[in-house]
Design an enzyme around this catalytic site. Structure first.
Site, PDB file in Angstrom:
ATOM      1  N   SER A 143       0.924  -1.262  -0.048  1.00 25.25           N
ATOM      2  CA  SER A 143       0.011   0.140   0.058  1.00 25.25           C
ATOM      3  C   SER A 143       0.837   1.125  -0.028  1.00 25.25           C
ATOM      4  CB  SER A 143      -0.983  -0.055   1.118  1.00 25.25           C
ATOM      5  OG  SER A 143      -1.422   1.157   1.441  1.00 25.25           O
ATOM      6  N   TYR A 156      -1.615  -0.367  10.621  1.00 22.52           N
ATOM      7  CA  TYR A 156      -2.028  -0.805   8.997  1.00 22.52           C
ATOM      8  C   TYR A 156      -0.492  -0.241   8.638  1.00 22.52           C
ATOM      9  CZ  TYR A 156      -3.865  -1.094   4.198  1.00 22.52           C
ATOM     10  OH  TYR A 156      -4.255  -1.289   3.171  1.00 22.52           O
TER      11      TYR A 156
HETATM   12  P1  NDP Z   1     -11.392  -6.059  -0.104  1.00 22.53           P
HETATM   13  O1  NDP Z   1     -11.874  -5.808   1.222  1.00 22.53           O
HETATM   14  O2  NDP Z   1     -12.505  -5.755  -1.328  1.00 22.53           O
HETATM   15  O3  NDP Z   1     -10.829  -7.472  -0.508  1.00 22.53           O
HETATM   16  C1  NDP Z   1      -9.987  -7.921   0.579  1.00 22.53           C
HETATM   17  C2  NDP Z   1      -9.757  -9.505   0.570  1.00 22.53           C
HETATM   18  O4  NDP Z   1      -9.185  -9.888   1.375  1.00 22.53           O
HETATM   19  C3  NDP Z   1     -11.266 -10.134   0.377  1.00 22.53           C
HETATM   20  O5  NDP Z   1     -11.161 -10.798  -0.817  1.00 22.53           O
HETATM   21  C4  NDP Z   1     -11.035 -10.870   1.686  1.00 22.53           C
HETATM   22  O6  NDP Z   1     -12.168 -12.094   1.459  1.00 22.53           O
HETATM   23  C5  NDP Z   1      -9.637 -11.304   1.849  1.00 22.53           C
HETATM   24  N1  NDP Z   1      -9.460 -11.487   3.136  1.00 22.53           N
HETATM   25  C6  NDP Z   1      -9.632 -10.394   4.361  1.00 22.53           C
HETATM   26  N2  NDP Z   1      -9.270 -11.428   5.624  1.00 22.53           N
HETATM   27  C7  NDP Z   1      -8.911 -12.558   4.921  1.00 22.53           C
HETATM   28  C8  NDP Z   1      -8.468 -13.798   5.600  1.00 22.53           C
HETATM   29  N3  NDP Z   1      -8.352 -14.046   6.963  1.00 22.53           N
HETATM   30  N4  NDP Z   1      -8.091 -14.919   4.939  1.00 22.53           N
HETATM   31  C9  NDP Z   1      -8.218 -15.053   3.512  1.00 22.53           C
HETATM   32  N5  NDP Z   1      -8.774 -13.894   2.961  1.00 22.53           N
HETATM   33  C10 NDP Z   1      -9.229 -12.644   3.702  1.00 22.53           C
HETATM   34  O7  NDP Z   1     -10.279  -5.037  -0.467  1.00 22.53           O
HETATM   35  P2  NDP Z   1      -9.152  -4.656  -1.332  1.00 22.53           P
HETATM   36  O8  NDP Z   1      -9.357  -5.399  -2.615  1.00 22.53           O
HETATM   37  O9  NDP Z   1      -9.001  -3.090  -1.452  1.00 22.53           O
HETATM   38  O10 NDP Z   1      -7.675  -5.348  -0.809  1.00 22.53           O
HETATM   39  C11 NDP Z   1      -6.831  -6.262  -1.215  1.00 22.53           C
HETATM   40  C12 NDP Z   1      -5.521  -5.768  -0.955  1.00 22.53           C
HETATM   41  O11 NDP Z   1      -5.223  -4.361  -1.444  1.00 22.53           O
HETATM   42  C13 NDP Z   1      -5.336  -5.644   0.853  1.00 22.53           C
HETATM   43  O12 NDP Z   1      -4.150  -6.161   1.005  1.00 22.53           O
HETATM   44  C14 NDP Z   1      -5.249  -4.106   1.074  1.00 22.53           C
HETATM   45  O13 NDP Z   1      -4.651  -3.707   2.328  1.00 22.53           O
HETATM   46  C15 NDP Z   1      -4.819  -3.802  -0.312  1.00 22.53           C
HETATM   47  N6  NDP Z   1      -4.899  -2.255  -0.627  1.00 22.53           N
HETATM   48  C16 NDP Z   1      -5.978  -1.477  -0.879  1.00 22.53           C
HETATM   49  C17 NDP Z   1      -6.262  -0.378  -1.043  1.00 22.53           C
HETATM   50  C18 NDP Z   1      -7.535   0.256  -1.079  1.00 22.53           C
HETATM   51  O14 NDP Z   1      -7.687   1.705  -1.247  1.00 22.53           O
HETATM   52  N7  NDP Z   1      -8.774  -0.314  -1.385  1.00 22.53           N
HETATM   53  C19 NDP Z   1      -5.126   0.615  -0.912  1.00 22.53           C
HETATM   54  C20 NDP Z   1      -3.935  -0.099  -0.674  1.00 22.53           C
HETATM   55  C21 NDP Z   1      -3.640  -1.483  -0.686  1.00 22.53           C
HETATM   56  P3  NDP Z   1     -12.909 -12.745   2.742  1.00 22.53           P
HETATM   57  O15 NDP Z   1     -13.451 -11.767   3.403  1.00 22.53           O
HETATM   58  O16 NDP Z   1     -13.891 -13.372   1.605  1.00 22.53           O
HETATM   59  O17 NDP Z   1     -12.042 -13.661   3.225  1.00 22.53           O
END
Ligand code: NDP
Length: 251
Positions: A143, A156
């Site tokens: 990030s 974070y």
């Molecule tokens: P989402 O919340 O849409 O996606 C997050 C994903 O992580 C989901 O598919 C969720 O699936 C999965 N997840 C969370 N906890 C677990 C777990 N314990 N085991 C397995 N899977 C898990 O957010 P984003 O797509 O935005 O996030 C994706 C990545 O991008 C993250 O690492 C985030 O930190 C990073 N990011 C996002 C930004 C933004 O502005 N959106 C900016 C910078 C970085 P489920 O709940 O079904 O398990």
């Protein structure tokens, strides 16, 4: 014409929504096959069905990535179902923001367990598969928060800072076994991520920034494109870091 990822077998964690889901579709559009992991199996199943109906190859396993055995089972499933592994996108993550004072330490634990330990487990079990298959790509979704710290983002920041440091160490180790490492660092992407926050100060800040960015907010596809770009380079090119902000993002 063959796609830029033709024949590549890629495991994507956190593929049930947002960036992970978009990355799955982008990899398949470029000719790759995907294995998908997350906790929401219904979402994964729908995505697998969609990819299959469009002629692509996808498989999924429900897995909580913060549990070492479940992370291992996910990697094993990917290797077995796809016949090997050439790529791992460590995308699963959570962002629970707020001041350090008065915070709920269980939220800290969740972030450290998913953003850091989950990524370590999946990489640990995927590396031997890639090594034995002649190499591959590890893409770690960090990030901007891994580069710039802010009040209310301390833990974070800590997790994403850790991912950035770990990625460079992994790069130096991986080059000996044909594994390239890329750290992708998104700015504000419109996904479900921000919606898990409850602290009033954080909710207000997120809403204000979202409003300010308007149509200029990043889409999950923008980050998926960056991931595909890194993975589709010729073998001698290792794209180690890609920081992508909305043009109007100030920090
Ligand atoms: P989402 O919340 O849409 O996606 C997050 C994903 O992580 C989901 O598919 C969720 O699936 C999965 N997840 C969370 N906890 C677990 C777990 N314990 N085991 C397995 N899977 C898990 O957010 P984003 O797509 O935005 O996030 C994706 C990545 O991008 C993250 O690492 C985030 O930190 C990073 N990011 C996002 C930004 C933004 O502005 N959106 C900016 C910078 C970085 P489920 O709940 O079904 O398990």
């Amino acid at each position: 014409m063959p796609g830029s990822l033709e024949g590549r077998r890629v495991l994507i964690t956190g593929a049930s929504s947002g960036i992970g889901e978009a990355t799955a579709l982008a990899v398949v559009a470029e000719g790759g096959a995907v294995a998908l992991g997350a906790r929401r199996k219904d979402r994964l199943d729908s995505l697998v069905e969609r990819i299959g109906s469009e002629g692509g190859t996808a498989t999924a396993l429900e897995a909580d990535i913060s549990d070492e055995q479940q992370a291992r089972a996910l990697v094993d499933h990917a290797g077995e179902q796809l016949g090997g592994l050439d790529g791992l996108v460590n995308n699963a993550g959570v962002m629970l923001l707020g001041p350090l004072q008065g915070a709920d330490p269980s939220e800290w634990r969740t972030m450290i367990e998913v953003n850091c330990l989950g990524l370590l487990y999946s990489t640990h079990y995927a590396l031997p598969l890639m090594r034995d298959g002649g190499g591959g790509d590890v893409v770690n979704v960090a990030s901007v928060a891994g580069r710039i710290a802010a009040l209310g983002s301390g833990v974070y920041n800590m997790t994403k800072w850790g991912v950035v440091g770990y990625s460079e160490s992994l790069r130096q180790e991986g080059l000996h076994i044909g594994v390239r490492v890329t750290c992708v660092e998104p700015g504000y992407v419109e996904t479900e991520l921000q919606g898990h926050n409850k602290h009033p100060m954080v909710v207000e800040r997120i809403e204000q920034e979202r409003e300010r960015l308007g149509d200029g907010v990043l889409k999950s596809e923008d980050i998926a494109n960056a991931i595909v770009y890194a993975m589709s380079q010729p073998k001698h090119v290792s794209v180690n870091e890609i920081l992508v902000r909305p043009t109007a993002q100030t920090r």
